[in-house]
Scaffold this motif. Structure first.
Motif, mmCIF file in Angstrom:
data_model
loop_
_atom_site.group_PDB
_atom_site.id
_atom_site.type_symbol
_atom_site.label_atom_id
_atom_site.label_comp_id
_atom_site.label_asym_id
_atom_site.label_seq_id
_atom_site.Cartn_x
_atom_site.Cartn_y
_atom_site.Cartn_z
ATOM 1 N N VAL A 1 -12.818 -2.845 -51.741
ATOM 2 C CA VAL A 1 -14.153 -3.435 -51.632
ATOM 3 C C VAL A 1 -14.342 -4.375 -52.818
ATOM 4 C CG1 VAL A 1 -16.632 -3.000 -51.668
ATOM 5 C CG2 VAL A 1 -15.107 -1.481 -50.385
ATOM 6 N N ASP A 2 -14.746 -5.594 -52.546
ATOM 7 C CA ASP A 2 -14.978 -6.597 -53.591
ATOM 8 C C ASP A 2 -16.483 -6.770 -53.783
ATOM 9 O OD1 ASP A 2 -14.975 -8.697 -55.330
ATOM 10 O OD2 ASP A 2 -13.866 -10.081 -54.047
ATOM 11 N N THR A 3 -16.991 -6.388 -54.941
ATOM 12 C CA THR A 3 -18.429 -6.498 -55.180
ATOM 13 C C THR A 3 -18.892 -7.950 -55.287
ATOM 14 O OG1 THR A 3 -17.954 -6.116 -57.531
ATOM 15 C CG2 THR A 3 -18.747 -4.236 -56.243
ATOM 16 N N VAL A 4 -17.991 -8.858 -55.583
ATOM 17 C CA VAL A 4 -18.382 -10.273 -55.579
ATOM 18 C C VAL A 4 -18.760 -10.696 -54.165
ATOM 19 C CG1 VAL A 4 -17.562 -12.633 -55.910
ATOM 20 C CG2 VAL A 4 -17.039 -10.894 -57.613
ATOM 21 N N ARG A 5 -17.929 -10.326 -53.197
ATOM 22 C CA ARG A 5 -18.212 -10.707 -51.812
ATOM 23 C C ARG A 5 -19.469 -10.014 -51.296
ATOM 24 N NH1 ARG A 5 -13.450 -10.700 -47.707
ATOM 25 N NH2 ARG A 5 -15.008 -12.022 -46.686
ATOM 26 N N LEU A 6 -19.669 -8.757 -51.670
ATOM 27 C CA LEU A 6 -20.899 -8.080 -51.270
ATOM 28 C C LEU A 6 -22.121 -8.766 -51.864
ATOM 29 C CD1 LEU A 6 -19.934 -4.290 -51.595
ATOM 30 C CD2 LEU A 6 -19.992 -5.681 -49.528
ATOM 31 N N ALA A 7 -21.993 -9.185 -53.126
ATOM 32 C CA ALA A 7 -23.128 -9.853 -53.786
ATOM 33 C C ALA A 7 -23.462 -11.169 -53.102
ATOM 34 C CB ALA A 7 -22.809 -10.072 -55.266
ATOM 35 N N ARG A 8 -22.449 -11.892 -52.706
ATOM 36 C CA ARG A 8 -22.705 -13.154 -51.998
ATOM 37 C C ARG A 8 -23.461 -12.933 -50.700
ATOM 38 N NH1 ARG A 8 -16.574 -15.381 -53.006
ATOM 39 N NH2 ARG A 8 -16.892 -16.175 -55.147
ATOM 40 N N ARG A 9 -23.335 -11.737 -50.162
ATOM 41 C CA ARG A 9 -24.000 -11.416 -48.888
ATOM 42 C C ARG A 9 -25.491 -11.148 -49.095
ATOM 43 N NH1 ARG A 9 -25.997 -10.605 -44.561
ATOM 44 N NH2 ARG A 9 -25.295 -9.298 -42.852
ATOM 45 N N VAL A 10 -25.874 -10.542 -50.224
ATOM 46 C CA VAL A 10 -27.258 -10.070 -50.356
ATOM 47 C C VAL A 10 -28.002 -10.605 -51.571
ATOM 48 C CG1 VAL A 10 -26.838 -7.962 -49.040
ATOM 49 C CG2 VAL A 10 -26.457 -7.963 -51.517
ATOM 50 N N VAL A 11 -27.325 -11.293 -52.489
ATOM 51 C CA VAL A 11 -27.999 -11.820 -53.680
ATOM 52 C C VAL A 11 -28.088 -13.338 -53.544
ATOM 53 C CG1 VAL A 11 -27.926 -12.056 -56.186
ATOM 54 C CG2 VAL A 11 -27.147 -9.927 -55.111
ATOM 55 N N THR A 12 -29.302 -13.835 -53.488
ATOM 56 C CA THR A 12 -29.504 -15.260 -53.277
ATOM 57 C C THR A 12 -29.470 -16.020 -54.602
ATOM 58 O OG1 THR A 12 -31.913 -15.123 -53.495
ATOM 59 C CG2 THR A 12 -30.972 -14.707 -51.310
ATOM 60 N N ARG A 13 -29.359 -17.333 -54.501
ATOM 61 C CA ARG A 13 -29.359 -18.180 -55.697
ATOM 62 C C ARG A 13 -30.704 -18.175 -56.403
ATOM 63 N NH1 ARG A 13 -24.344 -19.306 -57.652
ATOM 64 N NH2 ARG A 13 -22.941 -19.881 -55.949
ATOM 65 N N ASP A 14 -31.754 -17.845 -55.662
ATOM 66 C CA ASP A 14 -33.068 -17.754 -56.284
ATOM 67 C C ASP A 14 -33.137 -16.571 -57.260
ATOM 68 O OD1 ASP A 14 -33.892 -19.917 -54.835
ATOM 69 O OD2 ASP A 14 -34.742 -18.715 -53.203
ATOM 70 N N GLU A 15 -32.369 -15.542 -56.970
ATOM 71 C CA GLU A 15 -32.386 -14.358 -57.828
ATOM 72 C C GLU A 15 -31.431 -14.495 -59.008
ATOM 73 O OE1 GLU A 15 -32.928 -10.424 -55.421
ATOM 74 O OE2 GLU A 15 -31.499 -11.683 -54.337
ATOM 75 N N ALA A 16 -30.273 -15.098 -58.772
ATOM 76 C CA ALA A 16 -29.257 -15.190 -59.818
ATOM 77 C C ALA A 16 -28.518 -16.508 -59.670
ATOM 78 C CB ALA A 16 -28.285 -14.025 -59.721
ATOM 79 N N PRO A 17 -28.220 -17.192 -60.778
ATOM 80 C CA PRO A 17 -27.536 -18.482 -60.690
ATOM 81 C C PRO A 17 -26.085 -18.357 -60.244
ATOM 82 C CG PRO A 17 -27.766 -17.797 -62.974
ATOM 83 C CD PRO A 17 -28.537 -16.823 -62.156
ATOM 84 N N ASN A 18 -25.495 -17.173 -60.436
ATOM 85 C CA ASN A 18 -24.106 -16.964 -60.028
ATOM 86 C C ASN A 18 -23.911 -15.478 -59.749
ATOM 87 O OD1 ASN A 18 -23.423 -15.561 -62.600
ATOM 88 N ND2 ASN A 18 -23.713 -17.619 -63.468
ATOM 89 N N HIS A 19 -22.677 -15.115 -59.392
ATOM 90 C CA HIS A 19 -22.384 -13.723 -59.054
ATOM 91 C C HIS A 19 -21.390 -13.106 -60.035
ATOM 92 C CE1 HIS A 19 -23.717 -15.478 -55.092
ATOM 93 N NE2 HIS A 19 -24.523 -14.425 -55.209
ATOM 94 N N LYS A 20 -21.455 -13.541 -61.274
ATOM 95 C CA LYS A 20 -20.622 -12.931 -62.302
ATOM 96 C C LYS A 20 -21.118 -11.519 -62.583
ATOM 97 C CE LYS A 20 -19.484 -17.318 -64.587
ATOM 98 N NZ LYS A 20 -19.567 -18.093 -65.852
ATOM 99 N N LEU A 21 -20.227 -10.694 -63.107
ATOM 100 C CA LEU A 21 -20.573 -9.297 -63.358
ATOM 101 C C LEU A 21 -21.729 -9.182 -64.336
ATOM 102 C CD1 LEU A 21 -20.052 -6.298 -62.969
ATOM 103 C CD2 LEU A 21 -18.284 -6.439 -64.753
#
Length: 608
Positions: A148-168
């Protein structure tokens, strides 16, 4: 050597948005995420390429149901110096690794720690890539865990409005992780655990509540489709048929699973389903009704019957078997060939088919007319021609004996009809010979399109004749009982009457199947004898039954009637190319010509 520390549990459940541990409301299908053991891993390395760089540190956290079960952390000697920029980034220096164990000693301990768990990492291809490369260098087989890749999961549910990127670091701050990542393996793994739980909390309302869902959680499945996955709740893990129903209880779609209804229906709510019309159907559906079947054959047969009964608008199978055409050799004083929709009980008539289309049946008619001088006019001819009757152009071309004008009497025309009937019911060699010679001539003249038309005509005839020759003998048997070993050592038992599946059952390996067979024979569906050569079932159902009966390992228990086939039939020559090749062999004298009266190859015979 690596050290493993047992810590007190941190999570009592998957945290809700406010951070309070809660128990998710999970359905009872698949493996709930609360029962899954995750090993969250992070690596520090000397560079970004597994083939050129080594691992300097491994940190991992084992969690299940929101609770930490254990941790794994060790420095690793990479076999060379640590680059200066890596020392600055991680704080791991070359001197710190002097007494650290090499990867050959560390990897077995880590694989044991992670055995049987789902591997989780932030940017998993990086970490897993280094671990796989290390396993290959050390001669260890990679166990191939689910990843399971948490980066890919984050891209699914974390929008750019919430975070500028999906770094740890960004996600850890967003979700208020208890540990701040600092490019050290164990701390980063601990932070990834918090991020994983927060992501799973967000994915829950989207229908991702089981381990099986994680495989497709990052797929671009519309939210309204994924939410419909609850339609699979409670479906059995058994073979059978499922019916998607719409708002008005109408049947939208009928499908089958020969192994697990639950798993098959769940696949409709993932990216594995890419058919636009099926996605449209899923959006409309309000319920899925299961029909559990004893055997996979029963499941496939019931699917056909339900499609024929309900004609669901999202199924693209043959919905109207009664419309499938046949080629008939009529029983008139001077018989002719015609395409008909049904088979009638009449003396002297002969049929082949059914054909999937009107055009296919017409091609078969043309193949026979090309091979034999049978009349092509459509009117019914009297036994004696009327005065003043005139012949058509075919008589002048030598393609018809002109019985309409008395140019050919009934006995000589009957000899032609007998050859046509033989080609339809037994040996197609005369039809193959005519078409093979025609194709050879056209090919020599480079008239390839015309040759292809002749080939298609021959193929249509062979397929129709083979179907009738294959189905007819089984349809004539009032009962056939057969059995096949199941994977668990038991038996799948099938009872067929006139080509229709009348009953089926399954017994385990410790049960004597004979009482079950006796019960099936006493309680099976009563099936009236059909008009030959048709069976008492949908043509596709009889094809399924025959395919099952002809499988290697299927044992014929009993036959009531005679199940026999001509020695020379169209069954071995369904492919026109193969039939033409076989014809060339016979012409060269390597195979003797068929006898005038084909012998029968009896499969089994018994009178009730």
């Amino acid at each position: 050597m690596p050290t493993v520390h047992r810590l007190r549990p941190v999570w009592a459940g998957v945290p809700a948005a406010g951070g309070t541990p809660v128990q998710l409301g999970l359905d009872e299908i698949g493996t709930p995420l609360s029962d899954v053991t995750f090993v969250v891993v992070d690596l520090e390395t000397t560079g970004g390429t597994p083939a050129e760089n080594g691992i300097t540190e491994i940190g991992a956290v084992k969690v299940r149901g929101g609770q930490v079960l254990g941790e794994f952390q060790t420095l690793v000697d990479p076999g060379g110096p640590v680059p200066p920029f890596i020392q600055v980034l991680t704080g791991i220096t070359t001197s710190m690794l002097v007494d650290a164990p090499p990867i050959e000693q560390v990897l077995p301990s880590f694989l044991e720690f992670a055995a049987g768990a789902v591997l989780v990492a932030h940017n998993a291809p990086f970490d897993v890539g280094f671990l796989r490369a290390a396993a290959a260098r050390c001669g260890h087989a990679w166990p191939g865990p689910r990843v399971v890749d948490t980066v890919r999961l984050a891209r699914r549910v974390v929008t750019r409005d919430e975070a500028p990127n999906h770094k740890l670091g960004t996600l850890a701050a967003l979700f208020h992780a208890e540990v701040t990542p600092n490019h050290r393996a164990l701390d980063d793994a601990r932070a990834t655990v918090d991020v994983l739980h927060a992501l799973l909390d967000r994915l829950g309302p989207l229908g991702v509540t089981h381990l099986e869902d994680l495989a497709t959680a990052t797929d671009p499945v519309p939210a309204e489709v994924r939410r419909k996955r609850t339609l699979a709740d409670g479906l059995p893990d058994a073979p059978g048929v499922y019916l998607f129903r719409g708002p008005g209880e109408e049947v939208l779609y009928v499908g089958t699973s020969t192994t697990s209804l639950r798993k098959r229906v769940r696949s409709y709510f993932t990216s594995a389903e890419k058919r636009g019309r099926i996605l449209e159907m899923v959006r409309i559906a309000t319920r899925v009704d299961p029909v559990v079947c004893a055997t996979p054959l029963e499941a496939r047969v019931r699917e056909l019957r339900l499609i024929a009964e309900h004609a669901p608008r999202y199924n693209r199978r043959s919905r109207f078997p009664e419309r499938m055409p046949w080629v008939r050799l009529t029983s008139e004083p001077y018989p002719r060939l015609s395409v008909v929709r049904d088979v009638r009980e009449e003396d002297g008539a002969a049929y082949i088919g059914p054909f999937p289309s009107q055009s296919g049946a017409q091609l078969a008619v043309e193949a026979l007319q090309e091979s034999f001088a049978i009349r092509q006019c459509t009117r019914r001819l009297p036994l004696l021609p009327p005065a003043g009757a005139s012949a058509c152009a075919l008589a002048d071309m030598g393609r018809c004996g002109a019985p309409c004008t008395g140019g050919q009497d009934a006995p000589s025309y009957g000899a032609v009809v007998d050859r046509v009937r033989s080609a339809m019911h037994a040996d197609p060699a005369p039809v193959v010979a005519v078409h093979a010679e025609r194709i050879e001539t056209l090919a020599a003249q480079q008239r390839f399109e015309e040759a292809a038309t002749v080939r298609d005509r021959l193929g249509a005839f062979l397929r129709g004749a083979a179907r009738a020759q294959r189905v007819g003998p089984l349809a004539a048997c009032s009962e056939v009982v057969a059995a096949q070993r199941a994977e668990d050592g038991g038996w799948e038992i099938v009872l067929v009457r006139h080509g229709r599946l009348a009953a089926t059952a399954r017994v385990d390996r410790v049960t004597d199947p004979r009482p079950t067979i006796a019960t099936l024979r006493a309680t099976a569906e009563h099936v009236p004898a059909p008009v030959a050569p048709t069976s008492a079932a949908h043509p596709e159902e009889t094809d399924l039954v025959l395919d099952w009966l002809e499988r290697p390992g299927v044992r014929i228990v009993d036959v009531v009637g005679t199940w026999a086939l001509p020695v020379r039939t169209a069954l071995g020559n369904v492919d026109p190319a193969a039939a033409i090749a076989a014809h060339g062999t016979r012409v060269r004298g390597e195979v003797q010509e068929a006898p005038a009266r084909p012998h029968l190859r009896v499969v089994m015979s018994r009178t009730a």
